[in-house]
Scaffold this motif. Sequence first.
Motif, PDB file in Angstrom:
ATOM      1  N   ASP A  84       0.707  -1.125   0.057  1.00 45.48           N
ATOM      2  CA  ASP A  84      -0.003  -0.034  -0.069  1.00 45.48           C
ATOM      3  C   ASP A  84       0.956   1.363   0.098  1.00 45.48           C
ATOM      4  OD1 ASP A  84      -2.393  -1.394   0.014  1.00 45.48           O
ATOM      5  OD2 ASP A  84      -2.328  -1.596   2.136  1.00 45.48           O
ATOM      6  N   LEU A  85       1.928   1.316   0.849  1.00 45.65           N
ATOM      7  CA  LEU A  85       2.771   2.244   0.874  1.00 45.65           C
ATOM      8  C   LEU A  85       3.656   2.585  -0.311  1.00 45.65           C
ATOM      9  CD1 LEU A  85       4.333   4.527   2.485  1.00 45.65           C
ATOM     10  CD2 LEU A  85       6.070   2.833   2.964  1.00 45.65           C
ATOM     11  N   LEU A  86       3.973   1.482  -1.153  1.00 45.98           N
ATOM     12  CA  LEU A  86       4.743   1.537  -2.405  1.00 45.98           C
ATOM     13  C   LEU A  86       3.626   2.209  -3.463  1.00 45.98           C
ATOM     14  CD1 LEU A  86       6.789  -1.522  -2.323  1.00 45.98           C
ATOM     15  CD2 LEU A  86       7.729   0.720  -1.950  1.00 45.98           C
ATOM     16  N   ASN A  87       2.371   1.527  -3.331  1.00 46.94           N
ATOM     17  CA  ASN A  87       1.630   2.136  -4.430  1.00 46.94           C
ATOM     18  C   ASN A  87       1.320   3.770  -4.476  1.00 46.94           C
ATOM     19  OD1 ASN A  87       0.828  -0.168  -5.669  1.00 46.94           O
ATOM     20  ND2 ASN A  87      -0.708  -0.909  -4.194  1.00 46.94           N
ATOM     21  N   VAL A  88       1.287   4.240  -3.168  1.00 43.58           N
ATOM     22  CA  VAL A  88       1.144   5.564  -3.012  1.00 43.58           C
ATOM     23  C   VAL A  88       2.179   6.399  -3.350  1.00 43.58           C
ATOM     24  CG1 VAL A  88       0.470   7.399  -1.303  1.00 43.58           C
ATOM     25  CG2 VAL A  88      -0.562   5.235  -1.223  1.00 43.58           C
ATOM     26  N   GLN A  89       3.562   5.739  -2.974  1.00 44.18           N
ATOM     27  CA  GLN A  89       4.875   6.372  -3.566  1.00 44.18           C
ATOM     28  C   GLN A  89       4.759   6.649  -4.912  1.00 44.18           C
ATOM     29  OE1 GLN A  89       7.625   4.181  -1.382  1.00 44.18           O
ATOM     30  NE2 GLN A  89       7.652   5.557   0.356  1.00 44.18           N
ATOM     31  N   VAL A  90       4.350   5.573  -5.619  1.00 37.49           N
ATOM     32  CA  VAL A  90       4.465   5.150  -6.951  1.00 37.49           C
ATOM     33  C   VAL A  90       3.543   6.464  -7.664  1.00 37.49           C
ATOM     34  CG1 VAL A  90       3.775   4.001  -9.108  1.00 37.49           C
ATOM     35  CG2 VAL A  90       5.245   3.078  -7.208  1.00 37.49           C
ATOM     36  N   ARG A  91       2.322   6.716  -7.025  1.00 36.45           N
ATOM     37  CA  ARG A  91       1.256   7.516  -7.524  1.00 36.45           C
ATOM     38  C   ARG A  91       1.869   9.077  -7.415  1.00 36.45           C
ATOM     39  NH1 ARG A  91      -1.653   9.354 -11.232  1.00 36.45           N
ATOM     40  NH2 ARG A  91      -3.284  10.972 -10.335  1.00 36.45           N
ATOM     41  N   VAL A  92       2.579   9.163  -6.241  1.00 33.95           N
ATOM     42  CA  VAL A  92       3.081  10.568  -6.237  1.00 33.95           C
ATOM     43  C   VAL A  92       4.200  10.945  -7.200  1.00 33.95           C
ATOM     44  CG1 VAL A  92       4.361  12.067  -4.433  1.00 33.95           C
ATOM     45  CG2 VAL A  92       2.727  10.597  -3.506  1.00 33.95           C
ATOM     46  N   ASN A  93       4.968   9.846  -7.464  1.00 32.18           N
ATOM     47  CA  ASN A  93       6.123   9.930  -8.392  1.00 32.18           C
ATOM     48  C   ASN A  93       5.388  10.276  -9.677  1.00 32.18           C
ATOM     49  OD1 ASN A  93       8.070   9.807  -6.604  1.00 32.18           O
ATOM     50  ND2 ASN A  93       8.189   7.596  -6.925  1.00 32.18           N
ATOM     51  N   GLU A  94       4.113   9.602 -10.131  1.00 27.45           N
ATOM     52  CA  GLU A  94       3.566   9.853 -11.305  1.00 27.45           C
ATOM     53  C   GLU A  94       3.253  11.377 -11.317  1.00 27.45           C
ATOM     54  OE1 GLU A  94       0.580   7.127 -11.410  1.00 27.45           O
ATOM     55  OE2 GLU A  94       1.644   5.470 -12.214  1.00 27.45           O
ATOM     56  N   ILE A  95       2.469  11.773 -10.275  1.00 26.27           N
ATOM     57  CA  ILE A  95       2.036  13.284 -10.228  1.00 26.27           C
ATOM     58  C   ILE A  95       3.165  14.247 -10.555  1.00 26.27           C
ATOM     59  CG2 ILE A  95       0.758  14.917  -8.969  1.00 26.27           C
ATOM     60  CD1 ILE A  95      -0.795  12.790  -7.665  1.00 26.27           C
ATOM     61  N   THR A  96       4.188  13.930  -9.791  1.00 24.78           N
ATOM     62  CA  THR A  96       5.538  14.615  -9.989  1.00 24.78           C
ATOM     63  C   THR A  96       5.948  14.670 -11.426  1.00 24.78           C
ATOM     64  OG1 THR A  96       6.098  14.467  -7.702  1.00 24.78           O
ATOM     65  CG2 THR A  96       7.957  15.303  -9.108  1.00 24.78           C
ATOM     66  N   ASN A  97       5.813  13.582 -11.869  1.00 26.81           N
ATOM     67  CA  ASN A  97       6.406  13.702 -13.532  1.00 26.81           C
ATOM     68  C   ASN A  97       5.207  14.217 -14.493  1.00 26.81           C
ATOM     69  OD1 ASN A  97       8.012  12.652 -15.482  1.00 26.81           O
ATOM     70  ND2 ASN A  97       6.239  11.193 -16.009  1.00 26.81           N
ATOM     71  N   GLN A  98       4.072  14.121 -14.062  1.00 26.66           N
ATOM     72  CA  GLN A  98       3.058  15.007 -14.925  1.00 26.66           C
ATOM     73  C   GLN A  98       3.014  16.372 -14.782  1.00 26.66           C
ATOM     74  OE1 GLN A  98      -0.531  12.609 -13.133  1.00 26.66           O
ATOM     75  NE2 GLN A  98      -1.175  12.442 -15.454  1.00 26.66           N
ATOM     76  N   LEU A  99       3.524  16.813 -13.577  1.00 24.78           N
ATOM     77  CA  LEU A  99       3.769  18.199 -13.104  1.00 24.78           C
ATOM     78  C   LEU A  99       4.945  18.745 -13.955  1.00 24.78           C
ATOM     79  CD1 LEU A  99       2.978  20.648 -11.809  1.00 24.78           C
ATOM     80  CD2 LEU A  99       4.428  19.967  -9.727  1.00 24.78           C
ATOM     81  N   GLN A 100       5.986  18.150 -14.274  1.00 23.93           N
ATOM     82  CA  GLN A 100       6.892  18.581 -14.848  1.00 23.93           C
ATOM     83  C   GLN A 100       6.513  18.599 -16.291  1.00 23.93           C
ATOM     84  OE1 GLN A 100      10.036  19.621 -13.989  1.00 23.93           O
ATOM     85  NE2 GLN A 100      10.318  20.028 -16.016  1.00 23.93           N
ATOM     86  N   TYR A 101       5.910  17.733 -17.136  1.00 20.28           N
ATOM     87  CA  TYR A 101       5.325  18.087 -18.321  1.00 20.28           C
ATOM     88  C   TYR A 101       4.486  19.116 -18.495  1.00 20.28           C
ATOM     89  CZ  TYR A 101       7.194  13.423 -20.161  1.00 20.28           C
ATOM     90  OH  TYR A 101       7.852  12.428 -20.640  1.00 20.28           O
ATOM     91  N   ALA A 102       3.710  19.315 -17.652  1.00 18.16           N
ATOM     92  CA  ALA A 102       2.641  20.480 -17.576  1.00 18.16           C
ATOM     93  C   ALA A 102       3.772  21.722 -17.697  1.00 18.16           C
ATOM     94  CB  ALA A 102       1.670  20.518 -16.360  1.00 18.16           C
TER      95      ALA A 102
END
Length: 412
Positions: free
Chosen positions: A175-193
């Motif tokens: 569960d912790l790893l899934n949330v960490q992956v999700r946070v990293n995904e959002i960070t990556n999307q933010l960089q693209y934005a």
Amino acid sequence: MISKSDLSSLIEKNNLQVKIAQKNIESAKADYIQSKAVFFPNINVSHTGISTTNPLMAFGSKLNQEILTASDFNPALLNDPAKTQNFATKVEIQQPIINVDGFYGRQAAKAKMEAFHLQSERTKEYLELEVSKAYMQLQLAYKAVSVLEKANETGKANLKLVENYFKQGLLQKTDLLNVQVRVNEITNQLQYAKSNVQNASDYLAFILNEDTQGKTYKPTELLDNKIAIEELQVNLSENRKDIQAYSKSSEAYSFMLKSSKMNFLPRLNAFGSYEMYDKTIFGTSASGYLVGAQLSWNVFDGFKSIGKYEKAKAESLKAEAEKEQYKKQSQLELNKTNRQLKDAENKVNLSQLAFEQSQEAYRIRQNRFAQGLEKTTDLLQSETQMIQKELELLQAVFEYNFTKQYLQFLTK
């Protein structure tokens, strides 16, 4: 910071496409000025000096200088003259009187100039649309950054909550790893934005013909997530400047056809000259004039005029066909865009509903997760869906606003 109202003046002043269109007008205007030759005289001034022992030229030079004497008629001097110098200053004038082909050629040049002027005006209207689109893309890019920054904060807050639950043994490592992956995904999307913000700024700078190095524009007005519904006139206007330009172009070819046809008629031109002669340079001891008129008719030139007429006829018919084709294409584009506007309106309404529903679903799952009643994966899925629906809503609003402006452009 840049506002939408600033863009029109900058486009008019800086855009390269506007400058190119203006030079096309100036070029066509120069052609029209050249056509004045059908009314105005051609004046030429020359000064010629010769030194000759040619019997005919020597005798003629003395005759022009008005210095012949009885001794000059001596056969020995006529056959073997001494070196004779002659300097002639000559002013020649050729005045067109009746050149019917030239009259039609001038009308063709005028129609061409007016066509380029109309094309230039339409180019400016198109660039206003394009710069408005670029500005809305910039607004959309900034709004996407704002949404993802908010999502990033929410993701970090959820991660902190999950970390606490994990430390208390309430959640598993996955569960912790899934949330960490999700946070990293959002960070990556933010960089693209953020990269999209720079891309939108670069394109706006390109349209405005400004330096793109290290420059990032920021709109003074933010993109709204709502639309204003308007009833628009969707009929194709004959007064649209690009359609008028096609009509003027067709008119120019029609005049060229008439000019080619009139090329078979005779021409009437007047001519005259005033000449001054002397044995010294720039001398004016003797003078004389010549005036006359010429009626000329080129009866046959080896099919050159016939071929020119046939070519002008084909180009005139081609221009008329191109005008009709362009009008039909414009009507087709207008009908398609009108349907797209209705589709875009429907998409905005559905996206708005989907976003509101995803917000409520996320709120419920977040509360249940805090109470230990929801899985982490369900919470993450709900959060992802909410962000996606908000971005889809913003994109739908952008598409509707641009489609509405494009429809206004097509009916302008």
